[in-house]
Enzyme design. Sequence first.
Site, mmCIF file in Angstrom:
data_model
loop_
_atom_site.group_PDB
_atom_site.id
_atom_site.type_symbol
_atom_site.label_atom_id
_atom_site.label_comp_id
_atom_site.label_asym_id
_atom_site.label_seq_id
_atom_site.Cartn_x
_atom_site.Cartn_y
_atom_site.Cartn_z
ATOM 1 N N THR A 55 0.444 -0.924 -0.016
ATOM 2 C CA THR A 55 0.170 -0.018 -0.435
ATOM 3 C C THR A 55 0.478 1.397 0.078
ATOM 4 O OG1 THR A 55 -1.996 -0.672 1.313
ATOM 5 C CG2 THR A 55 -1.910 0.980 1.374
ATOM 6 N N GLU A 67 4.597 -0.859 10.277
ATOM 7 C CA GLU A 67 3.243 -0.702 11.334
ATOM 8 C C GLU A 67 3.693 -1.170 11.871
ATOM 9 O OE1 GLU A 67 -0.796 -0.391 8.669
ATOM 10 O OE2 GLU A 67 -0.127 -1.885 8.975
#
Length: 383
Positions: free
Chosen positions: A174, A253
């Site tokens: 992404t 993340e």
Amino acid sequence: MKSICAVEGVRAWGVKEGKFGLALIRATGTAAGVFTTNRVRAAPVEVMMERIASGTLDAVVVNSGCANAYTGERGYRDAVEMCGIAAGALDLDPASVGVASTGVIGRYLDLPLIRDQCGRVAPLLAHSADAEDAAARAIMTTDTFAKHALVETESFSVGGITKGSGMIAPNMGTMLAFLYTDAEVEGPVLQDILRQATRRSFNRVVVDGDTSTNDIALCTATGAAGRVNQNELVKAIEAVCRNLAVQIARDGEGATKVLAVTVRGAPDEDAAADVARTIVASPLVKTAIYGEDPNWGRVVAAAGRAGVAFDPYAVSLSVGDGAGRTPLVARGEIVADLARAKAAMRGDTVAFDLDLAAGDGKATAWGCDLTEKYVEINGKYTT
């Protein structure tokens, strides 16, 4: 920090309101693009795979908060309409505007919000560090910092911004990247340069092993600096892409450490990249990095399942960089000093160097550790 707005002919701005942001980047020139390899492609990717064939762009509009992916014919129409909205705000031909989206899959764009944001952003476009930072922050989702890179030479500049933190795997993740140069270069040549730079940078980043529906990297050359040495341009674009790729890995993340794996002595560069990507993608390697556990056997085991031929008892492996490099395996012989190896894994970057002794191929891939925070972020992403 200045990057894309150091390139002559580039203006930008953006706005971020909660989860929903919008950026506009205005620059006219030859353009090239690379896209996700996922068969489930977002509507803006479908639109851009068609539009990039024209070889030119005048602007790019990007939204965050909604991926406009798995939205069917309506999603495609909405992506085209988003281009039209931006074109109206910038007084451009809609066909000359590029589009990209990032956010939650399976939700439709809020076009009234996009229209409102475009109307407010367009008058603010500027050629400044503040402007590009506003644009870079507008496209962030779970990113914790804006990502910029710049290479300036005596004759031209190359700048880039990107977003990406999770759903990152080889063949991009992404990840949206917008690159600009003031060099003059033909569209097909720029396409080849961007494709190679992507292969050596964005396609060698692994955060979690998931390939996104929305990946786009676009490069526009304004030509304001005139003709330049092509080899220098190749190196500059690749350097910017590599810098941005490492920033994505660092911002994975929940990440606390960057993992850099260099593989040398492979049959060729592609084989080296395959091995390096396999290692940085391994959950067992990633968790060991998080725990600063010198479990080097996980690195060797991951290399062995990459589909590349080599003699396991000819390899050499070390951890750490430069003078702090600690040998773990030397031509198949275990030489690991685990206390020294553990010490080499402290800090915010852990580097492994693996020599397969099977050729001259060399490549580096980047990733990050795997922490409890990753589960926390992604366990509640849509709620």
